[in-house]
Scaffold this active site. Structure first.
Site, PDB file in Angstrom:
ATOM      1  CE  LYS A 126      -3.140   3.107   1.347  1.00  0.00           C
ATOM      2  NZ  LYS A 126      -2.197   4.193   1.654  1.00  0.00           N
ATOM      3  N   GLY A 175       4.076   3.901  10.509  1.00  0.00           N
ATOM      4  CA  GLY A 175       3.330   5.146  10.390  1.00  0.00           C
ATOM      5  C   GLY A 175       2.803   5.636  11.720  1.00  0.00           C
ATOM      6  CD  GLU A 186       8.528   2.367  13.589  1.00  0.00           C
ATOM      7  OE1 GLU A 186       7.850   3.271  14.135  1.00  0.00           O
ATOM      8  OE2 GLU A 186       9.395   2.566  12.730  1.00  0.00           O
ATOM      9  CB  CYS A 228       9.804   6.402  13.926  1.00  0.00           C
ATOM     10  SG  CYS A 228      10.945   5.464  12.928  1.00  0.00           S
TER      11      CYS A 228
END
Lengths: 514, 514
Positions: B167, B218, B242, B279
């Site tokens: 995706k 995300g 994550e 992140c």
């Protein structure tokens, strides 16, 4: 109901005193104690934790006669089977003690610094597995030792270094309470182990903030409900449920020609083992159409001694499911039609018997009917029932096999040399849907070893990547951590330069045995 | 909206042509093709699959200039950073090719028969890991190469032998479509890889019956939503999300005395890297009260070059979250108060700038306020914001650290020799809540190696047992199977007596290097 009452399945009469359910305040106290115990258990050297496991195994051995008698009173599984199961439970604890001594379970990996690495210089990185924290274990009814208080889930969680809060199965509350005492005493680590009782305590347990992971062995509905609670938490936790399976066994024409007697005896023994209350029961036997085994299997079933089921609820469920399967159009009752007179038909009321004795069931259906009515027929019937699936061709066999949902195990009996192409296709089909593939054997009987895998795709389990039996069961209760540029004195022993624990490790990508 | 439109974050203007969303019929066709491709990919020898990974890496290299330009147009991350990230992405694919050659990833374990085993004779048991089947991968916005179409999730899933349905992130649709073409062409295995676009396709994908596991990088909200869909399926599948983290960094008085300049520069560089859209950004910096670094950090921030954010939605979210954090009583804005005039106050409207440029934020709060208002303050602010947490004592520090939720990484800067006791306590606290513990460094920068772990307890990830970076990322996409008493000819090569693939294996409990 505010207590679990044990019953003798042979009579349906209560045995022992009721065991009170665990209230919310007590559950919270137990979970907090588990949290408090976690760092100490985690910090122990593997050899020290191995000693704890051996102490539990020793306590079970010392009290074997008492425990087998308690278990037999509440389950009616018989002293011989129960003594064997208790041995297996001790072996399991001792196996994990050995796993701790061996040390691979820590997965120590060291990457030394590499200033030339692309796209950036590599720091010093040292990874190992740590215990996840307190674990909730949900005991099963059908293995009152091996999958209950001191069973495989408890053994592997303790081995990993996780405190355990065990939800007792209501089918053997007295045994559960007594085993719980023995385990807690043997561990002698406050908070490291406790048993809780009651449906509501079980539902609250998987949602308690202290619990970091959960393991379950039991019914698809119970497992699904707990899985959903674990996933819906504000902080979802890993849930490892083993929910049972159909465990298809394929018999080819070649096998039938070679050893029909052996197959009749093996199948009957396997499907009726423990009154059919094994999660590895062969629930589906694929036979070539015109196999002619019906009467012989019916005779073997008639001659088998089948104990009562474990609980009234199991008997009720069994009777209903077996009757529903028998009522599906195209299904015939092998015992009812071919061994008439030996037992009443399945769609009539079950014969009145003492306690929770159930009549065995053996149904048969053409493979195309199984495919057409997969939704109705491919359901586990916990108890002494199985379905013969009769196929007219290899294509019919493979098409039917492809509809079988994820299973713990699958087996094939064939003339491997003469039927190579068909056997290869069957093994591939079983590999795609099962966690264990057996050639020339039966799915019941799960060895406790390094290589064992007792798992499989949904609905056999809630997570196809893990096992509840065998050495790697410990992985469910570990999480990795990596230390970056961390001075020797701050590293756990497993990752220090001198390898003080003498572990097998991987250094710069190369496996270095201990 | 029925298409993804790329935008130049520097101007906010559209770039490239819209990429149509994937409709339900097309998604279904793609998923069925993945199912059809799965057995072939799974059956390949590891060396053959390694060749596929190298082919993908090669295609990325051949088209590097084109891809970097496309990526820069849609993300404004700059050609230098993007070229480095593309190199990392190729290195990652090549690393997994090496992992396939090494062979440990198959975890081949052989237990030979043991007629003397207790409680029952042991059959021949041979276990290995197989690919789970088609995998859904959800790409991230902030690493358009390394965590996107050909990133770590795709590389590890393909390495495991799983087809991938990716995706695309709507932030770089043109790049995603082009990378998707290149990957599919390089693999040259029909059905093995496809890219889908659109929110609805993403939601349908994780629920498609063909998909056996999913990986996501995300936002917490997006990850939670997909996690819940995966868990609610009729057949739940493993979901590896994550979701980002706060990544606390602790600075002690000893470190401050030794190397304040280095800490100011290191922290500022780390928290502003990629405009704070990592992140692994250090979102919390624990400093001794009275540290006196405020003006120096403010000056470093003022001197830093900060690119625009990746998307309008990210900028809006950043402005709102930063303003909400700044408005919590007890929080002061270090840039606003101590570096007044360099930028407008956070609680006033963000300065008008070209495209999606955002003003950096640096807030400060006493540690007891963090504890008291943990629910409001301990939220990730994706973008160039960080919170200084000022502690008056070791007790205050540890109490505040204990409130920080699960993180990908945590770090400590200390005088390790002189502050041994405090450092040990901090390392223990970081170990309890993070997947990576760093001494004397910063959390940004994640090496792609055997030992790396990029994971952590919730909410850093949805499953603390797994990583999305490093060799063991492959495990997410494998499931064990054990073969019992299976003749040599029916065994996979990995488990045959002669060890034709020359794998490291465990035999009767003993590790045998290749």
């Amino acid at each position: 109901m505010s207590a679990d009452q044990g019953y003798d399945p042979r009579t349906g009469e209560p045995v022992g005193v009721p065991v009170p359910h665990t209230g919310p305040a007590e559950l919270d106290r137990i979970c907090r104690a588990a949290t408090a115990a976690a760092p100490g258990l985690a910090a122990m050297a593997p050899a020290e934790r191995a000693g704890l496991l051996r102490a539990v195994a020793g306590a079970l051995g010392t009290h074997a006669d008492e425990l087998v008698a308690l278990a037999d009173a509440e389950t009616a599984l018989g002293p011989a089977r129960l003594a064997g199961e208790l041995t297996r439970t001790r072996v399991q604890l001792e196996m994990f003690a050995g796993v701790l001594a061996e040390g691979s379970y820590l997965e120590a990996v060291i990457d030394l610094p590499d200033p030339a690495a692309q796209p950036a210089p590599r720091p010093d990185l040292r990874r190992m597995l740590l215990p996840v924290g307190p674990v909730a274990v949900y005991a099963a009814s059908n293995f009152p030792f091996a999958f209950s208080v001191a069973g495989g889930d408890t053994a592997s969680a303790l081995a990993a270094g996780c405190p355990v809060v065990l939800k007792a199965h209501p089918g053997h509350p007295g045994l559960s309470a007594r085993c719980g005492q023995l385990v807690a005493e043997a561990l002698a680590v406050p908070g490291a182990f406790a048993v809780v009782h009651g449906f509501e305590a079980g539902a609250a347990l998987v949602q308690h903030p202290a619990i970091a992971a959960a393991a379950f062995t039991g019914s698809p509905s119970g497992g699904r409900a707990l899985h959903d609670l674990a996933a819906a938490r504000p902080d979802p936790i890993p849930f490892y449920g083993e929910l049972g399976a159909l465990n298809p066994v394929v018999v080819t024409a070649g096998a039938l020609a070679q050893r029909a007697d052996e197959i009749v005896a093996g199948f009957t023994g396997s499907y009726l083992l423990g009154s059919g209350q094994f999660c590895t029961k062969p629930g589906l036997l694929f036979l070539p159409a015109g196999h002619g085994l019906g009467e012989r299997i019916a005779a073997a079933v008639a001659g088998a001694s089948i104990g009562p089921l474990l609980a009234e609820r199991i008997k009720t469920g069994y009777d209903q499911t077996a009757a529903r399967l028998a009522a599906v159009p195209g299904v015939r009752s092998v015992l009812g039609d071919e061994a008439a007179g030996r037992r009443s038909r399945l769609d009539s009321p079950a014969p009145a018997g003492p306690g929770w004795t159930a009549a065995p069931a053996l149904l048969a259906v053409p493979a195309p009917v199984l495919v057409a009515r997969a939704g109705e027929l491919l359901r586990e019937c916990f108890g002494p029932a199985a379905l013969l699936v009769e196929y007219a061709s290899g294509e019919e066999l493979l098409a039917a096999l492809a509809t079988v949902p994820g299973s713990l195990a699958g087996a094939v009996h064939a003339d491997v040399a003469a039927e190579a192409e068909l056997v290869r296709a069957v093994v591939d089909a079983l590999t795609a849907m099962a966690g264990r593939v057996i050639v020339g054997g039966w799915p019941t009987g799960v060895a406790v070893t390094w290589a064992m895998h007792h798992g499989g795709p949904w609905p056999a389990t809630t997570n196809p990547g893990h096992t509840s039996v065998g050495v790697t069961a410990i992985r469910r209760f570990q999480r990795p951590v990596v230390y970056q540029n961390t001075p020797e004195a701050l590293l756990p022993p497993a990752l220090r330069d001198g390898n003080p624990w003498r572990l097998p490790r991987r250094v710069n990508g190369t496996l270095v045995p201990a």
